[in-house]
Design an enzyme around this catalytic site. Structure first.
Site, PDB file in Angstrom:
ATOM      1  N   LYS A 209       0.843  -1.196   0.000  1.00  0.00           N
ATOM      2  CA  LYS A 209       0.000   0.000   0.000  1.00  0.00           C
ATOM      3  C   LYS A 209       0.880   1.248   0.000  1.00  0.00           C
ATOM      4  O   LYS A 209       0.681   2.166  -0.775  1.00  0.00           O
ATOM      5  CB  LYS A 209      -0.920  -0.036   1.226  1.00  0.00           C
ATOM      6  CG  LYS A 209      -1.847   1.155   1.322  1.00  0.00           C
ATOM      7  CD  LYS A 209      -2.822   0.995   2.475  1.00  0.00           C
ATOM      8  CE  LYS A 209      -3.560   2.296   2.716  1.00  0.00           C
ATOM      9  NZ  LYS A 209      -4.536   2.205   3.785  1.00  0.00           N
ATOM     10  N   GLU A 215      10.475  -4.518   4.671  1.00  0.00           N
ATOM     11  CA  GLU A 215      10.594  -5.912   4.247  1.00  0.00           C
ATOM     12  C   GLU A 215      10.315  -6.053   2.752  1.00  0.00           C
ATOM     13  O   GLU A 215      11.059  -6.701   2.012  1.00  0.00           O
ATOM     14  CB  GLU A 215       9.587  -6.795   5.024  1.00  0.00           C
ATOM     15  CG  GLU A 215       9.869  -6.925   6.507  1.00  0.00           C
ATOM     16  CD  GLU A 215       9.175  -5.867   7.347  1.00  0.00           C
ATOM     17  OE1 GLU A 215       8.897  -4.764   6.824  1.00  0.00           O
ATOM     18  OE2 GLU A 215       8.931  -6.142   8.537  1.00  0.00           O
ATOM     19  N   GLY A 271      -4.893  -1.940   4.852  1.00  0.00           N
ATOM     20  CA  GLY A 271      -4.091  -3.071   4.381  1.00  0.00           C
ATOM     21  C   GLY A 271      -4.767  -4.405   4.619  1.00  0.00           C
ATOM     22  O   GLY A 271      -4.808  -5.269   3.746  1.00  0.00           O
ATOM     23  N   ARG A 272      -5.324  -4.591   5.820  1.00  0.00           N
ATOM     24  CA  ARG A 272      -5.908  -5.892   6.151  1.00  0.00           C
ATOM     25  C   ARG A 272      -7.311  -6.064   5.568  1.00  0.00           C
ATOM     26  O   ARG A 272      -7.965  -7.073   5.795  1.00  0.00           O
ATOM     27  CB  ARG A 272      -5.901  -6.096   7.661  1.00  0.00           C
ATOM     28  CG  ARG A 272      -6.497  -4.956   8.453  1.00  0.00           C
ATOM     29  CD  ARG A 272      -6.151  -5.067   9.937  1.00  0.00           C
ATOM     30  NE  ARG A 272      -6.638  -3.919  10.713  1.00  0.00           N
ATOM     31  CZ  ARG A 272      -5.955  -2.807  10.901  1.00  0.00           C
ATOM     32  NH1 ARG A 272      -4.767  -2.661  10.343  1.00  0.00           N
ATOM     33  NH2 ARG A 272      -6.452  -1.825  11.622  1.00  0.00           N
ATOM     34  N   GLU A 357      -4.885  -6.925  14.496  1.00  0.00           N
ATOM     35  CA  GLU A 357      -4.389  -5.584  14.156  1.00  0.00           C
ATOM     36  C   GLU A 357      -5.541  -4.572  14.235  1.00  0.00           C
ATOM     37  O   GLU A 357      -5.335  -3.400  14.494  1.00  0.00           O
ATOM     38  CB  GLU A 357      -3.742  -5.574  12.757  1.00  0.00           C
ATOM     39  CG  GLU A 357      -2.717  -4.459  12.590  1.00  0.00           C
ATOM     40  CD  GLU A 357      -1.905  -4.548  11.303  1.00  0.00           C
ATOM     41  OE1 GLU A 357      -2.494  -4.381  10.218  1.00  0.00           O
ATOM     42  OE2 GLU A 357      -0.688  -4.752  11.368  1.00  0.00           O
ATOM     43  N   HIS A 388      -4.642 -33.591  16.919  1.00  0.00           N
ATOM     44  CA  HIS A 388      -3.500 -34.387  17.380  1.00  0.00           C
ATOM     45  C   HIS A 388      -2.394 -33.496  17.913  1.00  0.00           C
ATOM     46  O   HIS A 388      -1.239 -33.893  17.972  1.00  0.00           O
ATOM     47  CB  HIS A 388      -3.003 -35.270  16.232  1.00  0.00           C
ATOM     48  CG  HIS A 388      -4.055 -36.230  15.787  1.00  0.00           C
ATOM     49  ND1 HIS A 388      -4.243 -37.459  16.378  1.00  0.00           N
ATOM     50  CD2 HIS A 388      -5.032 -36.113  14.847  1.00  0.00           C
ATOM     51  CE1 HIS A 388      -5.268 -38.072  15.799  1.00  0.00           C
ATOM     52  NE2 HIS A 388      -5.764 -37.270  14.869  1.00  0.00           N
ATOM     53  N   LYS A 508       9.356  -0.688  14.590  1.00  0.00           N
ATOM     54  CA  LYS A 508       9.991  -0.277  13.324  1.00  0.00           C
ATOM     55  C   LYS A 508      11.061   0.777  13.588  1.00  0.00           C
ATOM     56  O   LYS A 508      12.166   0.709  13.054  1.00  0.00           O
ATOM     57  CB  LYS A 508       8.950   0.344  12.376  1.00  0.00           C
ATOM     58  CG  LYS A 508       8.007  -0.624  11.713  1.00  0.00           C
ATOM     59  CD  LYS A 508       7.185   0.131  10.666  1.00  0.00           C
ATOM     60  CE  LYS A 508       5.921  -0.596  10.290  1.00  0.00           C
ATOM     61  NZ  LYS A 508       5.013   0.199   9.477  1.00  0.00           N
TER      62      LYS A 508
HETATM   63  O1  F6P Z   1       2.000  -4.183   9.941  1.00  0.00           O
HETATM   64  C1  F6P Z   1       1.686  -2.874   9.626  1.00  0.00           C
HETATM   65  C2  F6P Z   1       1.193  -2.729   8.210  1.00  0.00           C
HETATM   66  O2  F6P Z   1       1.045  -1.397   7.959  1.00  0.00           O
HETATM   67  C3  F6P Z   1      -0.101  -3.494   7.930  1.00  0.00           C
HETATM   68  O3  F6P Z   1      -1.210  -2.833   8.370  1.00  0.00           O
HETATM   69  C4  F6P Z   1      -0.016  -3.645   6.455  1.00  0.00           C
HETATM   70  O4  F6P Z   1      -0.926  -4.598   5.981  1.00  0.00           O
HETATM   71  C5  F6P Z   1       1.425  -4.049   6.306  1.00  0.00           C
HETATM   72  O5  F6P Z   1       2.118  -3.270   7.271  1.00  0.00           O
HETATM   73  C6  F6P Z   1       2.012  -3.845   4.949  1.00  0.00           C
HETATM   74  O6  F6P Z   1       1.964  -2.515   4.540  1.00  0.00           O
HETATM   75  P1  F6P Z   1       2.172  -2.100   3.036  1.00  0.00           P
HETATM   76  O7  F6P Z   1       1.083  -2.720   2.234  1.00  0.00           O
HETATM   77  O8  F6P Z   1       2.111  -0.605   3.019  1.00  0.00           O
HETATM   78  O9  F6P Z   1       3.520  -2.604   2.591  1.00  0.00           O
END
Ligand code: F6P
Length: 546
Positions: A209, A215, A271-272, A357, A388, A508
């Site tokens: 987003k 990452e 995002g979620r 979240e 199990h 972060k």
């Molecule tokens: O974990 C925090 C967060 O902002 C989530 O809400 C989101 O889904 C994820 O990081 C990834 O964010 P982005 O889509 O901006 O890379």
């Protein structure tokens, strides 16, 4: 208008009294014995989902009070505010309009007075054209070969929705493409995902987003290097092998992805809550545009049900209110989601982000502390595997863990007696959890007295069962929307903002400080606590740094 504290709401005090009045043992046995029709009555059905909540620790009176609670916290008005595009994400000053992503022709959803549905359609149309070109081999990679593997790079909502949906809908996916998902900044994730892949037949979908997530951007850069290494450093290859899904066109361009290869979405999609936006591009590539529309149709059907059905028959509202009952009034700190459907193996992980979240909050919208425990810890694994492993603790441990069982009457892979066995296990578990086995029953089987306590099952572990005929894209859409709106309902009762996630920020920032301390060639001055300092020194030493 100031919000009335929960404890001052008549329904809340009524619920607290109901909780106090629950028998210490055998509550569900008594409720079923006193009311033989309970299992037919305490159910609701919509959009192909049959929701049986009769094995929850509640009676009609509790249910009436929960519905009254929803009315007293103005759930209806809050649902309407969301659908109207009000800026209900108050800490980020944003509308929350994922429901617009699955609008039907003729629907109108507005943000700041502007209808957003045309933009949604435009992106869906571009996704469809692109997906078809990849799927039928018209889109060629650098060197002229067709794409054989799609690698989605993203994390959180930009990974969990895509990977969950891919796994869930695998039986509808093309066999011409292989799909992989990279999320973790651990280099192992990327290395293993691309192991054995041919760069000139691989497409990377960089999903983020913000397009700034550490990452994802690190993995995307490694992917670009991996591709360019195979293409003699020819940067023109990037345009054939990278597409972006983002709200941030500037960062996408800065990364070097052609804006023509970008599929956008909007800040009013959390995002979620984004798996049905362009973040679903990998899903569409797998199942094709028509099936993707069916998925959206399933979401939409549940949206309409949530918006219009009376609360006492409204699946998401009931599910949310029952979660509030278990979490805030009955003291259950976790809930297990147990799909008896192998295709839903990533569904618990998806729900963890969606729920935790969203509702892992300790302050109300106005910044004051919440009045009761909020978002439960969500966890789970597919049945029968969990049986199990951890079910022992659910049956006989010291925690009361409400469970959601999910299952299909028909398998997409009919195989002898497998499906009947699977379902027999699902039903048996909910029955055993609810009714247990008393010491007298155990003893009557001739069990030696010293073993009786070990073989007794207390019961009264609440569960709901969500049953559907077969897992289709539409059913998956309805199921996800059911949980989305359940989470919303819970947030309304708790008066929290379910749409921000400030809790992920501190870590972060601290990681940004620690990274140079781990990497610097010279011994750094460390000013953390003694534990963190010692761990940094130990890692540096193991990496042969001073
Ligand atoms: O974990 C925090 C967060 O902002 C989530 O809400 C989101 O889904 C994820 O990081 C990834 O964010 P982005 O889509 O901006 O890379």
């Amino acid at each position: 208008m100031a919000k009335m504290p929960l404890r001052d709401l008549p329904a809340w005090s009524g619920l607290a009294a109901k909780r106090r009045g629950l028998p210490a043992a055998q509550a569900l046995r008594s409720m079923f014995a006193a009311d033989p029709g309970r299992g037919d009555r305490l159910v609701a059905e919509a959009c192909g989902l049959y929701f049986d909540y009769s094995k929850q620790l509640l009676d009609d009176d509790t249910l009436r009070l929960l519905v009254e609670l929803a009315e007293q916290v103005d759930l209806r008005r809050r649902i309407e505010a969301m659908f109207r595009g009000d800026r209900i994400n108050s800490t980020e000053d944003r509308a929350v309009l994922h429901v617009a992503l699955r609008s039907a022709p003729g629907d109108s959803f507005e943000v700041d007075g502007r209808d957003v549905t045309a933009g949604v359609e435009e992106v869906l149309g571009r996704m469809a054209v692109f997906s078809e070109r990849i799927r039928d081999g018209r889109w060629l990679g650098h060197g002229g070969k067709r794409i054989r593997t799609v690698v989605n790079i993203g994390i959180g909502g930009s990974d969990l929705g895509p990977v969950m949906a891919y796994e869930a809908l695998r039986s509808y996916a093309t066999h011409d493409l292989d799909f992989r998902f990279v999320s973790n900044v651990d280099g192992t994730d990327f290395s293993e995902a691309v192991a054995g892949l041919e760069p000139t037949t691989t497409l990377f979908v960089v999903s983020s987003k913000t397009f700034t997530t550490q990452e994802t951007m690190t993995n995307a850069r490694s992917a670009r290097e991996w591709l360019l290494a195979a293409c003699g450093g020819d940067a023109s290859a990037v345009a054939r092998h990278f597409v972006a899904v983002s709200t941030n066109a500037m960062e996408v361009a800065a990364f070097g992805i052609d804006p023509a290869n970008m599929f956008g979405f909007w800040d009013w999609v959390g995002g979620r809550y984004s798996m049905d936006s362009a973040i679903g591009l990998s899903t569409m590539l797998a199942i094709g545009p028509e099936r993707f529309r069916e998925l959206l149709g399933g979401f939409r059907a549940m949206d309409r049900h949530f918006l219009t059905a009376p609360l006492e028959r409204n699946l998401p509202a009931l599910h949310g209110l029952i979660t509030v009952w278990n979490t805030s009034l009955c003291g259950c700190e976790t809930m297990a989601v147990l799909p008896y459907e192998q295709y839903l193996k990533r569904f618990p992980a998806y729900l963890q982000q969606l729920s935790m979240e969203s509702n892992g909050k300790r302050v109300q919208i106005d910044g004051t502390l919440v009045e009761c425990p909020t978002g439960p810890v969500v966890w789970g694994e597919p049945g029968t595997n969990g049986q199990h492993s951890f079910y022992q603790l659910i049956h006989q441990g010291t925690h009361r863990i409400p469970c959601d069982f999910l299952g299909a009457a028909q398998s997409l892979n009919p195989l002898g007696r497998h499906q009947a066995m699977l379902l027999a296990n699902m039903l048996a578990q909910s029955e055993a959890l609810a009714f247990g086995k008393t010491a007298e029953e155990v003893a009557a089987e001739g069990t030696p007295a010293r073993l009786v306590p070990h073989r007794e099952f207390p019961g009264d572990i609440p569960s709901s069962t969500i049953l559907y005929d077969r897992l289709t894209p539409a059913i998956l859409g309805s199921l996800v929307a059911l949980y989305e709106h359940s989470v919303f309902t819970q947030g309304v009762v708790w008066n929290i903002n379910s749409f921000d996630q400030w809790g992920v920020e501190l870590g972060k920032v601290l990681a940004g400080r620690i990274l140079p301390e781990l990497e610097s060639p010279a011994s750094p001055d460390l000013h953390h606590d003694s534990s963190t300092n010692a761990l940094i020194r130990r890692i540096r030493s193991a990496r042969h740094l001073p």
